[in-house]
Design a protein around this motif. Structure first.
Motif, short mmCIF file in Angstrom:
data_model
loop_
_atom_site.label_atom_id
_atom_site.label_comp_id
_atom_site.label_asym_id
_atom_site.label_seq_id
_atom_site.Cartn_x
_atom_site.Cartn_y
_atom_site.Cartn_z
N VAL A 2 -1.66 33.21 -13.41
CA VAL A 2 -3.08 33.49 -13.63
C VAL A 2 -3.58 34.40 -12.52
O VAL A 2 -3.33 34.13 -11.34
CB VAL A 2 -3.90 32.18 -13.65
N GLN A 3 -4.27 35.45 -12.89
CA GLN A 3 -4.91 36.33 -11.91
C GLN A 3 -6.40 36.01 -11.89
O GLN A 3 -7.01 35.80 -12.94
CB GLN A 3 -4.68 37.80 -12.27
N ALA A 23 -13.36 35.19 -12.85
CA ALA A 23 -12.77 35.81 -14.03
C ALA A 23 -11.26 35.68 -13.95
O ALA A 23 -10.65 36.08 -12.95
CB ALA A 23 -13.17 37.28 -14.11
N ALA A 24 -10.69 35.10 -14.98
CA ALA A 24 -9.25 34.84 -14.98
C ALA A 24 -8.55 35.62 -16.06
O ALA A 24 -9.12 35.91 -17.12
CB ALA A 24 -9.01 33.35 -15.18
N SER A 25 -7.33 35.95 -15.79
CA SER A 25 -6.48 36.58 -16.80
C SER A 25 -5.12 35.91 -16.76
O SER A 25 -4.74 35.32 -15.75
CB SER A 25 -6.36 38.08 -16.55
N GLY A 26 -4.41 35.99 -17.85
CA GLY A 26 -3.12 35.32 -17.88
C GLY A 26 -3.09 34.30 -18.99
O GLY A 26 -4.10 33.69 -19.32
N ARG A 27 -1.91 34.15 -19.54
CA ARG A 27 -1.78 33.31 -20.72
C ARG A 27 -2.02 31.83 -20.46
O ARG A 27 -2.35 31.09 -21.37
CB ARG A 27 -0.39 33.50 -21.32
N PHE A 29 -4.29 30.34 -18.49
CA PHE A 29 -5.61 29.91 -18.04
C PHE A 29 -6.16 28.79 -18.91
O PHE A 29 -6.63 27.78 -18.41
CB PHE A 29 -6.59 31.09 -18.02
N ASN A 77 -12.56 33.30 -20.57
CA ASN A 77 -11.63 33.19 -19.44
C ASN A 77 -12.36 33.17 -18.10
O ASN A 77 -12.01 33.88 -17.16
CB ASN A 77 -10.62 34.34 -19.46
N THR A 78 -13.40 32.36 -18.03
CA THR A 78 -14.23 32.34 -16.82
C THR A 78 -14.56 30.91 -16.41
O THR A 78 -14.80 30.06 -17.27
CB THR A 78 -15.53 33.13 -17.04
#
Length: 117
Positions: A2-3, A23-27, A29, A77-78
């Motif tokens: 997760v970024q 704010a998150a990214s990545g499968r 999360f 994704n937050t």
């Protein structure tokens, strides 16, 4: 993996409010519990609040109970941290991350929160 990118910090007077966003990214999360952490100068990083992936379970550090609220929007994704009735002792760099953390956890830049008396 997760970024994460934290934002929303700033300078506020005691008694004021801030809303932090992560704010998150990545499968992974949406399947991960998340936490907000903080580190004040000269102190160790501590867990402030956490929230389960479904938002059904939350945890708060005793000193922030009743003042802070953690929430998440999986569609966006937050993760958020609403901070009310801020005190000077809340001054720290705030970070979000997957919870629980491990020895290999990578930390972002965080967002500075400064509360003046």
């Amino acid at each position: 993996q997760v970024q994460l990118v934290e934002s929303g910090g700033g300078l506020v007077q005691a008694g004021g409010s801030l809303r932090l966003s992560c704010a998150a990214s990545g499968r992974t999360f949406r399947r991960s519990a998340m936490g907000w952490f903080r580190q004040a100068p000269g102190k160790e990083r501590e867990l402030v609040a956490s929230i389960s992936w479904s938002s059904g379970i939350t945890y708060y550090l005793d000193s922030v109970k009743g003042r802070f609220t953690i929430s998440r929007d999986n569609a966006a994704n937050t993760v958020y941290l609403q901070m009310n009735s801020l005190k000077p002792e809340d001054t720290a760099v705030y970070y979000c991350n997957v919870y629980p953390v491990t020895v290999t956890t990578i930390w972002g830049q965080g967002t500075q929160v400064t509360v003046s008396s």
